[in-house]
Scaffold this motif. Structure first.
Motif, PDB file in Angstrom:
ATOM      1  N   GLY A 112      28.204   7.908 -47.992  1.00  0.00           N
ATOM      2  CA  GLY A 112      27.904   8.671 -48.326  1.00  0.00           C
ATOM      3  C   GLY A 112      28.263   8.483 -49.832  1.00  0.00           C
ATOM      4  N   GLY A 113      29.153   9.063 -50.453  1.00  0.00           N
ATOM      5  CA  GLY A 113      29.908   8.402 -51.944  1.00  0.00           C
ATOM      6  C   GLY A 113      29.664   6.829 -52.044  1.00  0.00           C
ATOM      7  N   ALA A 114      29.061   6.689 -53.327  1.00  0.00           N
ATOM      8  CA  ALA A 114      29.172   5.558 -53.773  1.00  0.00           C
ATOM      9  C   ALA A 114      27.670   4.822 -52.000  1.00  0.00           C
ATOM     10  CB  ALA A 114      30.052   4.236 -53.751  1.00  0.00           C
ATOM     11  N   GLY A 115      26.623   5.070 -51.834  1.00  0.00           N
ATOM     12  CA  GLY A 115      26.407   5.179 -50.606  1.00  0.00           C
ATOM     13  C   GLY A 115      26.428   5.178 -49.544  1.00  0.00           C
ATOM     14  N   ARG A 116      27.598   6.233 -49.234  1.00  0.00           N
ATOM     15  CA  ARG A 116      27.763   6.210 -47.926  1.00  0.00           C
ATOM     16  C   ARG A 116      27.698   7.586 -47.870  1.00  0.00           C
ATOM     17  NH1 ARG A 116      30.431   1.441 -47.061  1.00  0.00           N
ATOM     18  NH2 ARG A 116      31.698   2.265 -45.672  1.00  0.00           N
ATOM     19  N   GLY A 117      28.472   8.444 -47.171  1.00  0.00           N
ATOM     20  CA  GLY A 117      28.205  10.322 -46.903  1.00  0.00           C
ATOM     21  C   GLY A 117      29.158  10.159 -45.823  1.00  0.00           C
ATOM     22  N   GLU A 120      26.387  11.982 -54.756  1.00  0.00           N
ATOM     23  CA  GLU A 120      26.239  10.716 -54.603  1.00  0.00           C
ATOM     24  C   GLU A 120      26.038  10.305 -53.243  1.00  0.00           C
ATOM     25  OE1 GLU A 120      29.629  11.096 -57.283  1.00  0.00           O
ATOM     26  OE2 GLU A 120      28.968  11.941 -55.484  1.00  0.00           O
ATOM     27  N   LEU A 121      25.934  11.103 -52.898  1.00  0.00           N
ATOM     28  CA  LEU A 121      25.798  11.532 -51.424  1.00  0.00           C
ATOM     29  C   LEU A 121      24.132  10.992 -50.496  1.00  0.00           C
ATOM     30  CD1 LEU A 121      27.294  14.819 -50.126  1.00  0.00           C
ATOM     31  CD2 LEU A 121      28.488  12.713 -49.613  1.00  0.00           C
ATOM     32  N   ASP A 122      23.857  10.649 -49.814  1.00  0.00           N
ATOM     33  CA  ASP A 122      22.494  11.556 -48.874  1.00  0.00           C
ATOM     34  C   ASP A 122      22.061  11.740 -49.244  1.00  0.00           C
ATOM     35  OD1 ASP A 122      23.068   8.055 -46.725  1.00  0.00           O
ATOM     36  OD2 ASP A 122      23.075   8.069 -49.106  1.00  0.00           O
ATOM     37  N   ARG A 123      20.263  11.540 -49.314  1.00  0.00           N
ATOM     38  CA  ARG A 123      19.875  13.011 -48.983  1.00  0.00           C
ATOM     39  C   ARG A 123      19.648  13.615 -48.182  1.00  0.00           C
ATOM     40  NH1 ARG A 123      14.470  11.634 -52.480  1.00  0.00           N
ATOM     41  NH2 ARG A 123      15.293  12.015 -54.260  1.00  0.00           N
ATOM     42  N   SER A 124      20.141  13.051 -46.404  1.00  0.00           N
ATOM     43  CA  SER A 124      20.335  13.780 -45.837  1.00  0.00           C
ATOM     44  C   SER A 124      21.210  14.098 -45.233  1.00  0.00           C
ATOM     45  CB  SER A 124      19.500  12.340 -44.082  1.00  0.00           C
ATOM     46  OG  SER A 124      20.742  11.443 -44.573  1.00  0.00           O
ATOM     47  N   ILE A 125      22.107  13.851 -46.294  1.00  0.00           N
ATOM     48  CA  ILE A 125      23.237  14.561 -45.860  1.00  0.00           C
ATOM     49  C   ILE A 125      23.300  15.514 -46.278  1.00  0.00           C
ATOM     50  CG2 ILE A 125      25.434  14.131 -45.905  1.00  0.00           C
ATOM     51  CD1 ILE A 125      24.791  12.156 -44.306  1.00  0.00           C
ATOM     52  N   ALA A 126      22.923  15.954 -47.841  1.00  0.00           N
ATOM     53  CA  ALA A 126      23.296  16.565 -48.228  1.00  0.00           C
ATOM     54  C   ALA A 126      22.020  17.800 -48.423  1.00  0.00           C
ATOM     55  CB  ALA A 126      22.737  16.119 -49.904  1.00  0.00           C
ATOM     56  N   ARG A 136      31.568  16.960 -52.417  1.00  0.00           N
ATOM     57  CA  ARG A 136      32.201  16.575 -53.326  1.00  0.00           C
ATOM     58  C   ARG A 136      33.395  15.305 -52.727  1.00  0.00           C
ATOM     59  NH1 ARG A 136      34.970  19.522 -57.950  1.00  0.00           N
ATOM     60  NH2 ARG A 136      34.820  16.886 -58.917  1.00  0.00           N
ATOM     61  N   HIS A 137      34.140  16.946 -51.347  1.00  0.00           N
ATOM     62  CA  HIS A 137      35.136  15.930 -50.712  1.00  0.00           C
ATOM     63  C   HIS A 137      34.064  14.770 -49.894  1.00  0.00           C
ATOM     64  CE1 HIS A 137      38.541  18.005 -51.536  1.00  0.00           C
ATOM     65  NE2 HIS A 137      38.581  19.680 -51.269  1.00  0.00           N
ATOM     66  N   LEU A 138      33.187  15.097 -49.422  1.00  0.00           N
ATOM     67  CA  LEU A 138      32.219  14.388 -48.476  1.00  0.00           C
ATOM     68  C   LEU A 138      31.929  13.164 -49.592  1.00  0.00           C
ATOM     69  CD1 LEU A 138      29.808  16.723 -45.960  1.00  0.00           C
ATOM     70  CD2 LEU A 138      32.240  15.590 -45.595  1.00  0.00           C
ATOM     71  N   ALA A 139      31.583  13.105 -50.569  1.00  0.00           N
ATOM     72  CA  ALA A 139      31.732  11.874 -51.579  1.00  0.00           C
ATOM     73  C   ALA A 139      32.685  11.399 -51.273  1.00  0.00           C
ATOM     74  CB  ALA A 139      30.555  12.281 -52.712  1.00  0.00           C
ATOM     75  N   ALA A 140      33.482  11.500 -51.778  1.00  0.00           N
ATOM     76  CA  ALA A 140      35.444  10.957 -51.923  1.00  0.00           C
ATOM     77  C   ALA A 140      35.689  10.253 -50.684  1.00  0.00           C
ATOM     78  CB  ALA A 140      36.530  12.133 -52.169  1.00  0.00           C
ATOM     79  N   ALA A 141      35.544  10.874 -49.513  1.00  0.00           N
ATOM     80  CA  ALA A 141      36.206  10.247 -48.427  1.00  0.00           C
ATOM     81  C   ALA A 141      35.005   8.654 -47.837  1.00  0.00           C
ATOM     82  CB  ALA A 141      35.430  11.000 -47.429  1.00  0.00           C
ATOM     83  N   GLY A 142      33.571   9.045 -48.217  1.00  0.00           N
ATOM     84  CA  GLY A 142      32.674   8.228 -48.316  1.00  0.00           C
ATOM     85  C   GLY A 142      32.600   6.795 -48.898  1.00  0.00           C
ATOM     86  N   MET A 143      33.166   7.070 -50.817  1.00  0.00           N
ATOM     87  CA  MET A 143      34.133   6.138 -51.695  1.00  0.00           C
ATOM     88  C   MET A 143      35.299   4.954 -51.081  1.00  0.00           C
ATOM     89  SD  MET A 143      33.277   7.958 -54.884  1.00  0.00           S
ATOM     90  CE  MET A 143      31.480   8.333 -56.234  1.00  0.00           C
ATOM     91  N   GLU A 177      38.688   1.701 -48.646  1.00  0.00           N
ATOM     92  CA  GLU A 177      40.558   0.737 -49.231  1.00  0.00           C
ATOM     93  C   GLU A 177      41.509   2.100 -48.841  1.00  0.00           C
ATOM     94  OE1 GLU A 177      39.784   3.191 -54.526  1.00  0.00           O
ATOM     95  OE2 GLU A 177      38.541   1.467 -53.451  1.00  0.00           O
ATOM     96  N   ASP A 178      41.370   3.195 -48.809  1.00  0.00           N
ATOM     97  CA  ASP A 178      42.423   4.366 -48.449  1.00  0.00           C
ATOM     98  C   ASP A 178      42.116   4.951 -47.888  1.00  0.00           C
ATOM     99  OD1 ASP A 178      44.445   6.005 -48.517  1.00  0.00           O
ATOM    100  OD2 ASP A 178      43.794   6.195 -50.947  1.00  0.00           O
ATOM    101  N   PRO A 179      41.554   4.667 -46.002  1.00  0.00           N
ATOM    102  CA  PRO A 179      41.659   5.283 -45.115  1.00  0.00           C
ATOM    103  C   PRO A 179      42.251   6.910 -45.051  1.00  0.00           C
ATOM    104  CG  PRO A 179      42.224   3.711 -44.065  1.00  0.00           C
ATOM    105  CD  PRO A 179      42.191   3.503 -46.362  1.00  0.00           C
ATOM    106  N   GLU A 180      43.373   6.958 -45.259  1.00  0.00           N
ATOM    107  CA  GLU A 180      44.126   8.419 -45.276  1.00  0.00           C
ATOM    108  C   GLU A 180      43.688   9.399 -46.358  1.00  0.00           C
ATOM    109  OE1 GLU A 180      46.342  10.534 -43.757  1.00  0.00           O
ATOM    110  OE2 GLU A 180      46.047   9.171 -42.621  1.00  0.00           O
ATOM    111  N   THR A 181      43.533   8.922 -47.050  1.00  0.00           N
ATOM    112  CA  THR A 181      43.264   9.554 -48.096  1.00  0.00           C
ATOM    113  C   THR A 181      41.343  10.200 -47.791  1.00  0.00           C
ATOM    114  OG1 THR A 181      44.254   8.867 -49.906  1.00  0.00           O
ATOM    115  CG2 THR A 181      42.734  10.178 -50.505  1.00  0.00           C
ATOM    116  N   ALA A 182      40.476   8.887 -47.529  1.00  0.00           N
ATOM    117  CA  ALA A 182      39.597   9.631 -47.341  1.00  0.00           C
ATOM    118  C   ALA A 182      39.597  10.720 -46.241  1.00  0.00           C
ATOM    119  CB  ALA A 182      38.375   8.463 -46.822  1.00  0.00           C
TER     120      ALA A 182
END
Length: 305
Positions: free
Chosen positions: A19-24, A95-101, A117-124, A128-133
């Motif tokens: 998602g975000g930052a290359g993650r989804g 920030e999400l991959d196109r396939s996700i968006a 936005r929530h998915l992108a934040a989770a990916g970022m 580093e903070d999986p619980e918040t993700a």
């Protein structure tokens, strides 16, 4: 690095890992009504806040106080999950991959933007903070419970945060929705973490595993060998690893991890000389130093004198 029940650990190949930052992200849910969003009365009374012209005779005005936000008290757990953690302004969802968006396009525009936005934040945050993700994916799931991509993200974030029962449930739901088998190594590892190694081995024997790419096969091999160790079957764990491409010339992380697991299992089986050789072979291809193979080799050398 000691043997880790999670960490012969299946890599996250799905949405929370893209998602975000290359993650989804992925998620899902059950029901059209978002969690924690009850009727207006459940959220703090009628619009009039108690100013009812049809009040019973004799009722005093003081009994009908307007309900301010402070009067409502703390939000319920369901409402808090729906709201999710604060979203940094710089996270837009783009920030999400196109396939996700693309999988969010069936949602109303504003809803899709919030979920993205929530998915992108989770990916970022997932590393580093999986619980918040995970909390971000729960907020996405509350809004779009029937999207496999959301359910997948929730499962992957739950796994990263150590919520294995929840991860297993979410990934099972995603698999039912889209038929994907990518989640099987993580699902098998969840079974291990929950104390069900037999179920992990059962998933490892799924026919679809034979069609996996090399990296995914390695992940399943690591989980299966770990499950065998959980059951005290060290010889079976070694045989499982010996069927994998341990001698591959690739320096990919999955080769490093296979070699490390094999060396670690050899040491657990009391075959220290063989373990020493394989820790050295692991270190030889571990250019990114993702393992402590060199230190493990030194420890064995000191013991062997």
């Amino acid at each position: 690095m000691p043997e880790d029940r999670r960490g012969q650990r299946a890599s996250r190949g799905g949405s929370a890992g893209r998602g975000g930052a290359g993650r989804g992200g992925d998620a899902g849910g059950r029901g059209a009504k978002p969690a924690g969003r009850g009727s207006r009365e459940e959220r703090g009374g009628s619009r009039g806040g108690g100013r009812d012209s049809k009040a019973a005779p004799g009722a005093r005005r003081g009994d009908f106080r307007a309900r301010s936000g402070e009067d409502r008290g703390p939000r319920s757990a369901e409402q808090a999950a729906y709201d999710g953690p604060d979203l940094p302004e710089e996270i837009t969802g783009r920030e999400l991959d196109r396939s996700i968006a693309a999988q969010l396009k069936g949602l109303p525009e504003k809803l899709a933007a919030r979920v993205a936005r929530h998915l992108a934040a989770a990916g970022m945050l997932i590393d580093e903070d999986p619980e918040t993700a995970y909390q971000h994916t729960l907020a996405a799931r509350a809004r779009a419970p029937r999207l496999a991509v959301v359910r997948e993200a929730s499962g992957e974030a739950a796994y990263a945060a150590g919520h294995y029962a929840e991860a297993l449930a979410e990934l099972r739901a995603a698999k039912r929705m889209n038929g994907a088998t990518d989640y099987l190594p993580i699902m098998a590892d969840c079974h291990r973490a929950l104390g069900n190694p037999e179920q992990a081995i059962k998933l490892a024997k799924s026919p679809s595993v034979s069609n996996f790419a090399a990296e995914a096969k390695a992940e399943m091999t690591l989980v299966e060998s770990g499950a065998r160790r959980d059951m005290g079957q060290l010889d079976a764990a070694l045989r499982t690893l010996e069927l994998a491409p341990l001698t591959s010339k690739s320096r990919a992380a999955w080769v490093v991890r296979l070699r490390y697991a094999y060396a670690d299992t050899l040491e657990a089986a009391g075959r220290e000389t063989d373990a020493l050789a394989w820790f050295h072979r692991t270190h030889a291809v571990d250019s990114d130093q993702i393992t402590d193979a060199a230190e493990r080799a030194e420890q064995i050398e000191r013991r062997l004198g």
